[in-house]
Design a protein around this motif. Structure first.
Motif, mmCIF file in Angstrom:
data_model
loop_
_atom_site.group_PDB
_atom_site.id
_atom_site.type_symbol
_atom_site.label_atom_id
_atom_site.label_comp_id
_atom_site.label_asym_id
_atom_site.label_seq_id
_atom_site.Cartn_x
_atom_site.Cartn_y
_atom_site.Cartn_z
ATOM 1 N N GLN B 2 0.824 -1.183 0.000
ATOM 2 C CA GLN B 2 0.000 0.000 0.000
ATOM 3 C C GLN B 2 0.870 1.250 0.000
ATOM 4 O O GLN B 2 1.835 1.368 0.739
ATOM 5 C CB GLN B 2 -0.917 0.003 1.234
ATOM 6 N N ASN B 30 1.447 12.760 -7.564
ATOM 7 C CA ASN B 30 0.850 13.834 -8.340
ATOM 8 C C ASN B 30 -0.281 14.485 -7.554
ATOM 9 O O ASN B 30 -0.447 15.695 -7.575
ATOM 10 C CB ASN B 30 0.331 13.278 -9.661
ATOM 11 N N ASN B 31 -1.098 13.651 -6.909
ATOM 12 C CA ASN B 31 -2.143 14.172 -6.038
ATOM 13 C C ASN B 31 -2.506 13.151 -4.977
ATOM 14 O O ASN B 31 -2.139 11.970 -5.075
ATOM 15 C CB ASN B 31 -3.389 14.600 -6.833
ATOM 16 N N GLN B 33 -5.934 12.004 -2.470
ATOM 17 C CA GLN B 33 -7.374 12.157 -2.306
ATOM 18 C C GLN B 33 -7.805 11.503 -1.002
ATOM 19 O O GLN B 33 -7.206 10.518 -0.569
ATOM 20 C CB GLN B 33 -8.110 11.516 -3.496
ATOM 21 N N TYR B 35 -11.193 9.791 0.916
ATOM 22 C CA TYR B 35 -12.507 9.193 0.703
ATOM 23 C C TYR B 35 -13.087 8.789 2.043
ATOM 24 O O TYR B 35 -12.366 8.493 2.993
ATOM 25 C CB TYR B 35 -12.411 7.946 -0.188
ATOM 26 N N PHE B 88 -10.266 7.054 4.128
ATOM 27 C CA PHE B 88 -9.129 6.502 3.390
ATOM 28 C C PHE B 88 -8.410 7.611 2.633
ATOM 29 O O PHE B 88 -9.051 8.476 2.037
ATOM 30 C CB PHE B 88 -9.604 5.474 2.354
ATOM 31 N N ARG B 92 -1.996 9.178 -6.058
ATOM 32 C CA ARG B 92 -1.778 8.964 -7.493
ATOM 33 C C ARG B 92 -0.353 9.413 -7.794
ATOM 34 O O ARG B 92 -0.011 10.571 -7.573
ATOM 35 C CB ARG B 92 -2.783 9.769 -8.308
ATOM 36 N N SER B 95 0.304 11.737 -13.188
ATOM 37 C CA SER B 95 -0.950 12.117 -13.804
ATOM 38 C C SER B 95 -1.487 10.974 -14.653
ATOM 39 O O SER B 95 -0.790 10.458 -15.510
ATOM 40 C CB SER B 95 -0.742 13.357 -14.667
ATOM 41 N N GLY B 96 -2.704 10.563 -14.392
ATOM 42 C CA GLY B 96 -3.329 9.505 -15.161
ATOM 43 C C GLY B 96 -3.082 8.112 -14.636
ATOM 44 O O GLY B 96 -3.701 7.156 -15.095
ATOM 45 N N SER B 97 -2.177 7.937 -13.694
ATOM 46 C CA SER B 97 -1.937 6.595 -13.144
ATOM 47 C C SER B 97 -3.041 6.252 -12.144
ATOM 48 O O SER B 97 -3.802 7.102 -11.727
ATOM 49 C CB SER B 97 -0.569 6.515 -12.475
ATOM 50 N N ARG B 98 -3.105 5.000 -11.779
ATOM 51 C CA ARG B 98 -4.209 4.579 -10.923
ATOM 52 C C ARG B 98 -3.972 4.975 -9.468
ATOM 53 O O ARG B 98 -2.842 5.202 -9.038
ATOM 54 C CB ARG B 98 -4.399 3.083 -11.038
ATOM 55 N N LEU B 99 -5.052 5.024 -8.713
ATOM 56 C CA LEU B 99 -4.992 5.371 -7.303
ATOM 57 C C LEU B 99 -4.584 4.168 -6.474
ATOM 58 O O LEU B 99 -4.976 3.040 -6.777
ATOM 59 C CB LEU B 99 -6.360 5.845 -6.827
ATOM 60 N N PHE B 101 -4.802 2.953 -2.461
ATOM 61 C CA PHE B 101 -5.481 3.275 -1.214
ATOM 62 C C PHE B 101 -4.722 2.758 -0.003
ATOM 63 O O PHE B 101 -4.075 1.711 -0.046
ATOM 64 C CB PHE B 101 -6.891 2.667 -1.206
ATOM 65 N N GLY B 102 -4.847 3.492 1.093
ATOM 66 C CA GLY B 102 -4.370 3.022 2.381
ATOM 67 C C GLY B 102 -5.409 2.138 3.041
ATOM 68 O O GLY B 102 -6.445 1.815 2.457
#
Lengths: 113, 111
Positions: B2, B30-31, B33, B35, B88, B92, B95-99, B101-102
């Motif tokens: 993870q 890149n970013n 998020q 949730y 959570f 990423r 840019s454009g790669s998959r997320l 999650f923790g």
């Protein structure tokens, strides 16, 4: 409201059965994803798709396959269910724009006995 | 493995208090998020912060990002019982790669 719909909330199957989990989104999203969620392991990506008839392996694709015949529908298939595939399965979608957020379905809790 | 790791794993507070959850990650991003997941349901996106941003606000939510420490925090102010959920972070890398999650923080807000 935008929506990602998973066909079943709860599913109970027998070992060795072929299992289909269906996911439909109404947002015209290009990207669709299947995750499984297990206690202590978080969300793990199984497969994803960036376009119709396209599929890419995620981190844990073994024992699974997927199908994306239409843009709005992404199916996860367990060819021969095993007890270690008992889990919560989450479908998600996003637009093609970079860095877009994911929209999730409500999840399917699958129990394999 | 993870990318994101949330801390603490569980947090229990009283209504009206502030809740702070932390997320650490290993590689450049890149970013990031955040949730939220109510028990037995899917995840809902709360907020996104880009690698060139240090702080973002959305209602009672405040997110900070420290790229030098590879960490982020989510602050929920004046918490309510309805804030009880798992939270959570997801990163990423490009840019454009998959997320990724923790494992999440379980927040319980007691009335």
């Amino acid at each position: 409201d935008v929506k990602v719909t998973q066909s079943s909330r709860y599913l109970v199957k027998r070992t060795g059965e072929k299992v289909f989990l269906e996911c439909v989104q109404d947002m015209d999203h290009e990207n669709m994803f299947w995750y499984r969620q297990d206690p202590g392991l978080g969300l793990r990506l199984i497969y994803f798709s960036y376009d119709v008839k396209m599929k890419e392996k995620g981190d844990i694709p073994e024992g699974y396959s997927v199908s994306r015949e239409k843009k709005e529908r992404f199916s996860l298939i367990l060819e021969s269910a095993s007890t270690n595939q008992t889990s919560m399965y989450l479908c998600a979608s996003s637009s093609r724009q970079p860095n877009e957020k994911l929209f999730f379905g409500s999840g399917t809790q699958l129990s394999v006995l | 493995s993870q990318q994101g790791e949330e801390d603490p794993q569980a947090l229990s507070i009283q209504e009206g208090e502030n809740a702070t959850m932390n997320c650490s990650y290993k590689t450049s991003i890149n970013n990031l998020q955040w949730y939220r997941q109510n028990s037995g349901r899917g995840l809902v996106h709360l907020i996104l912060i880009r690698s060139n941003e240090r702080e973002k606000h959305s209602g009672r939510l405040r997110v900070t990002l420290d790229t030098s420490k590879k960490s982020s925090s989510l602050l929920i102010t004046a918490s309510r019982a309805a804030d009880t959920a798992s939270y959570f972070c997801a990163t990423r890398r490009t840019s454009g790669s998959r997320l990724t999650f923790g494992e999440g923080t379980q927040l319980t807000v007691n009335p």
